[in-house]
Design an enzyme around this catalytic site. Structure first.
Site, PDB file in Angstrom:
ATOM      1  N   ASP A   1      -6.690  -0.084   0.659  1.00 53.99           N
ATOM      2  CA  ASP A   1      -6.457  -1.067  -0.021  1.00 53.99           C
ATOM      3  C   ASP A   1      -7.169  -2.480   0.780  1.00 53.99           C
ATOM      4  OD1 ASP A   1      -6.572  -3.637  -1.978  1.00 53.99           O
ATOM      5  OD2 ASP A   1      -4.839  -1.770  -3.032  1.00 53.99           O
TER       6      ASP A   1
ATOM      7  N   SER B   1      -8.602  -4.813  -7.488  1.00 54.31           N
ATOM      8  CA  SER B   1      -7.824  -3.635  -6.829  1.00 54.31           C
ATOM      9  C   SER B   1      -7.728  -3.083  -8.581  1.00 54.31           C
ATOM     10  CB  SER B   1      -6.528  -3.264  -6.443  1.00 54.31           C
ATOM     11  OG  SER B   1      -6.617  -3.887  -5.165  1.00 54.31           O
TER      12      SER B   1
ATOM     13  N   GLU C   1      20.574   1.495  -3.670  1.00 51.29           N
ATOM     14  CA  GLU C   1      19.615   1.660  -2.283  1.00 51.29           C
ATOM     15  C   GLU C   1      20.610   0.165  -1.798  1.00 51.29           C
ATOM     16  OE1 GLU C   1      15.859   1.602  -0.293  1.00 51.29           O
ATOM     17  OE2 GLU C   1      16.894   0.736   1.757  1.00 51.29           O
TER      18      GLU C   1
ATOM     19  N   PHE D   1      10.723   4.812  -2.814  1.00 51.19           N
ATOM     20  CA  PHE D   1      11.284   4.669  -1.388  1.00 51.19           C
ATOM     21  C   PHE D   1      11.926   3.080  -0.992  1.00 51.19           C
ATOM     22  CE2 PHE D   1      10.517   9.094   0.494  1.00 51.19           C
ATOM     23  CZ  PHE D   1       9.322   9.277   0.357  1.00 51.19           C
TER      24      PHE D   1
ATOM     25  N   ASP E   1     -11.576  -0.281  -2.072  1.00 52.53           N
ATOM     26  CA  ASP E   1     -11.584  -0.499  -3.571  1.00 52.53           C
ATOM     27  C   ASP E   1     -12.640  -1.897  -3.338  1.00 52.53           C
ATOM     28  OD1 ASP E   1      -8.068  -1.265  -3.705  1.00 52.53           O
ATOM     29  OD2 ASP E   1      -8.907  -1.844  -2.253  1.00 52.53           O
ATOM     30  N   HIS E   2     -11.894  -2.834  -2.182  1.00 50.93           N
ATOM     31  CA  HIS E   2     -12.885  -3.543  -1.953  1.00 50.93           C
ATOM     32  C   HIS E   2     -12.570  -4.602  -0.283  1.00 50.93           C
ATOM     33  CE1 HIS E   2      -8.816  -5.287  -1.955  1.00 50.93           C
ATOM     34  NE2 HIS E   2      -8.314  -5.238  -3.138  1.00 50.93           N
TER      35      HIS E   2
END
Lengths: 235, 534
Positions: B64, B114, B250, B302, B392-393
């Site tokens: 990305d 994106s 978490e 995560f 993507d860019h």
């Protein structure tokens, strides 16, 4: 000896009675009028309200429509949410996005003047009693002049003035809010705001509102916690 | 006997006729879309490769924000970290045999985002900025315009074709790029129900679409035999949990709720109920314990939000795997499927490092991304696997001045024949790397989190860098135009291809052609339709 007694009092007075005042200093709000005067004598008046609730402190700037909610987590990291009241939106900064935790910086957010800086000043006479008991402080150092009065029960200044190189800032307490519901309401009132992570601002550049918020968000506010003696961390 | 045979033949013919009329896997508005037809014909015009095999597996790697200048600078940095001059180094995908360019614009934007770009790559149809899995007839933010404009993605086709599927991202798994593989949304920001305005509650948020992917596909394609996405790994756990400390996984409850959902749904629990054999993990220890025998799907979330920058990953409290580790683990699982697999891997935070104006962060993530590609190249059967690496860019990130060969890429320009930094017209040194816009100069020393730059306003213009260590991870390059965040750029990005069908990436392509490369290489539409028709 005097300083020792002061520290002892502060360490236990969060929930106990201070000088006959049963005030919960962990849960309160304080509304200040702040006047800045630059070196040319031009003054600007503003308002700041500081809300405290356990490990959270909320600074409201009603005239600019911005509020900042700071949270100190169990790992002694800071998390910030910056709210934009005009748009019902906010930017969220995770602990990793923030500078390393600095106890003095937290104290400056919590009570405007860190305890260490307060101790470095010359303590003067007391006035009032119980919840209104306040002690005067003054001092100079590093080109800075300070004078003010400290409300022991609330752990906040009732008035505070700093002057340096011709410029000055003056804080005057207008209202102390001790109603726990009102304090909780202050924190809850923005729960419905749509938040975006600071890291995601760049991915939303087509949102003109977000671009504006990002620009507003990083502009330093003129109203900052007063700096005393050895300086401090401005937010 | 003849009558029985005739009746049997007639019955079979009738059955066959009924099956052949199963709904087309791609809707007519997608196949008739001018972007789609242009992409198909662009591949027709490319040279023919004799003896080309059909790809059993497809892996799409997306960096990305990984523009060409990012690739070049990362290549040099990786080489310098290895003790080389740097310029002669090759990132893993620099060695791919086929290279092309992609035009990244969105239908309504010269410089894209994106969401629109990944939708183009996954569906063959360019679309607007900020929308996910829907065509340009959408009105961004208007839930009522989604129905009838949904596009079928390559991942969905692979699923319908009976392949194993996976999506990995170092960003939130509900973020634009991974979301465009499985979701349809009028706004990329509708990651959970709390992100959606009241008038959009008829639409399903992106996180819920991920968990309901299997049933959603079965509803859209009655009779389809699918089993859901086999491997999902990334960040964004907060979009799957209720806003209630009791569901924290978490964060300490004293620090408030981890989740953002206001509908009370715990999507992680729902997923585990849907897939009793599945494995749900949230940290390094859980990742390390994943059974890769393919007996059940994997859902790994995560982080509450994005995963850590690679440079900052060691600071994660419970530990996070690297993108290379996630890629390797995913391939071990997916390779169990005899029908092959379709995997999308996104390095989502190269983009964020650039937005923060921190080249060190962006390039470190790029190097980690290249390592993930290397992991794939060394793990798979290259005769049967199409691997595409692309972006993507791009970003407004430049390599400039005339630094001498081997000059530290993160350093100040030192000219050929000199040992001292070159001075600009203002008698100040300047760095090789820079950004046209953004937050500008910061000197944060050894700070490894690119986002730790909130404290000061955007600053354009020059700073005396004489005493500044510009190679430190916390150095943010100078900029010209002050903005709250550095922006994407509109120039072409590179596409790298390897394996069956990889040659089709050559030339200058509309970005939507990436879908057709994958489709033609693996016959995704054909195989999906064939399975639906059975």
């Amino acid at each position: 000896m005097h300083r020792f007694l002061f520290l002892i009092l502060c360490s236990v007075c969060s929930h106990a009675t201070y000088a006959g005042c049963a005030l919960d200093r962990q849960t309160l709000g304080a509304r200040y009028t702040v006047v800045f005067t630059d070196a040319k004598g031009v003054s600007q008046e503003s308002e700041v309200t500081i809300w405290r609730m356990k490990s959270r402190v909320l600074w409201e700037y009603p005239l600019s429509g911005i509020a900042e909610s700071w949270h100190r987590n169990v790992r002694e990291q800071l998390q910030l949410v910056r709210y934009f009241d005009q748009y019902d939106r906010g930017i969220e900064y995770y602990p990793a996005d923030m500078p390393a935790y600095d106890p003095q910086s937290w104290e400056r957010l919590w009570q405007l003047v860190p305890a260490a800086e307060l101790e470095s000043l010359e303590a003067g006479a007391t006035h009032g009693d119980k919840c209104q008991l306040e002690r005067g402080y003054s001092g100079t150092g590093h080109g800075l002049e300070v004078s003010g009065a400290w409300l022991g029960a609330a752990g906040l200044p009732s008035r505070w003035k700093t002057r340096a190189t011709g410029a000055s800032s003056s804080w005057q307490l207008k209202e102390l809010v001790t109603d726990a519901k009102a304090v909780a309401q202050a924190f809850d009132s923005r729960e419905h705001y749509q938040l975006i992570d600071y890291a995601d601002i760049g991915d939303n550049e087509s949102d003109p509102l977000l671009l504006k918020m990002a620009s507003l968000g990083v502009v330093e506010h003129k109203v900052q916690a007063p700096r005393v003696a050895h300086g401090g961390h401005n937010h | 006997m003849n009558l029985r045979k005739t009746l049997l033949a007639s019955a079979l013919a009738t059955l066959g006729a009924a099956q052949a009329t199963a709904k087309p896997v791609l809707p007519a508005y997608q196949t008739a879309n001018p972007w789609f037809t242009e992409g198909e014909s662009s591949l027709d015009a490319k040279p023919v490769v004799i003896g080309r095999k059909v790809a059993r597996n497809v892996i799409l790697f997306v960096g990305d924000g990984m523009g060409v200048s990012t690739v070049t600078a990362a290549r040099i940095l990786e080489g310098q970290l290895r003790g080389m001059n740097g310029e002669e180094n090759n990132l893993s995908f620099d060695l791919f045999p086929y290279t092309g360019l992609a035009k990244t614009y969105n239908v309504d934007a010269q410089t894209p985002d994106s969401a629109g770009t990944m939708t183009a790559m996954m569906s063959g149809v360019k679309t607007d900025v900020g929308v996910i899995g829907v065509d340009e007839d959408i009105v961004r933010g208007d839930c009522s315009t989604v129905a009838g404009n949904e596009l079928v993605t390559a991942l969905e086709l692979a699923e319908l074709a009976g392949k194993a599927t996976g999506v990995i991202s170092t960003a939130r798994i509900t973020h634009a790029t991974p979301a465009a593989t499985y979701a349809k949304s009028a706004d990329r920001n509708w990651e959970d129900d709390s992100d959606m305005p009241a008038d959009a509650r008829e639409c399903t948020d992106i996180a819920a679409q991920l968990i309901g992917f299997e049933s959603g596909l079965e509803q859209r394609f009655p009779g389809a035999r699918v089993d859901g996405i086999d491997v999902v790994m990334g960040g964004g756990r907060r979009h799957f949990l209720p806003r209630d400390e009791a569901f924290n996984q978490e964060r300490d409850p004293a620090d408030g709720p981890e989740g953002d959902r206001t509908d009370g749904r715990d999507l992680t629990a729902e997923w585990q109920q849907l897939y009793p054999q599945g494995q749900y993990v949230v940290d390094q220890a859980g990742f390390d314990s994943i059974d890769t025998s393919g007996n059940g799907p994997v859902l790994a979330l995560f982080n509450e939000s994005h995963m850590q920058y690679e440079a900052d990953r060691s600071n994660d409290i419970l530990g996070e795997p690297s993108i290379a580790e996630m890629t390797g683990k995913a391939l071990e699982i997916l390779d169990n499927d005899r029908n092959g697999y379709f995997l999308v891997v996104e390095s989502g935070r190269i983009d964020h490092g650039h937005h923060a104006g921190n080249a060190a962060g962006a390039l470190t993530d790029t190097i980690a991304f290249a390592e993930a590609v290397r992991t794939a190249v060394e793990s798979v059967d290259l005769e049967k696997t199409l691997i595409i690496v692309t972006a993507d860019h791009s970003h407004v990130f430049t390599i400039g001045g005339y630094p001498k060969r081997g000059n530290p890429i993160l350093g100040k320009v030192v000219s050929v024949g000199s040992d001292e930094p070159a001075l600009a017209a203002d008698d100040l040194p300047y760095t090789t790397l820079g950004y046209t816009n953004g937050l500008g100069f910061r000197d944060l020393g050894d700070e490894t989190n690119s986002d730790a730059s909130y404290a000061t306003p955007a600053f354009s213009g020059r700073v005396d860098l004489t005493s500044v260590d510009t190679q430190a991870p916390g150095f943010h390059q100078e900029t010209l135009v002050p903005l709250g965040s550095e922006t994407h750029a509109g120039e072409d990005i590179a596409i790298y291809g390897m394996g069956p069908g990889g040659h089709w990436v050559a030339g200058t392509n509309e970005q939507s052609a990436v879908f057709h490369v994958m489709n033609r290489a693996a016959k995704l539409v054909f195989r999906a339709q064939k399975r639906l028709d059975r």
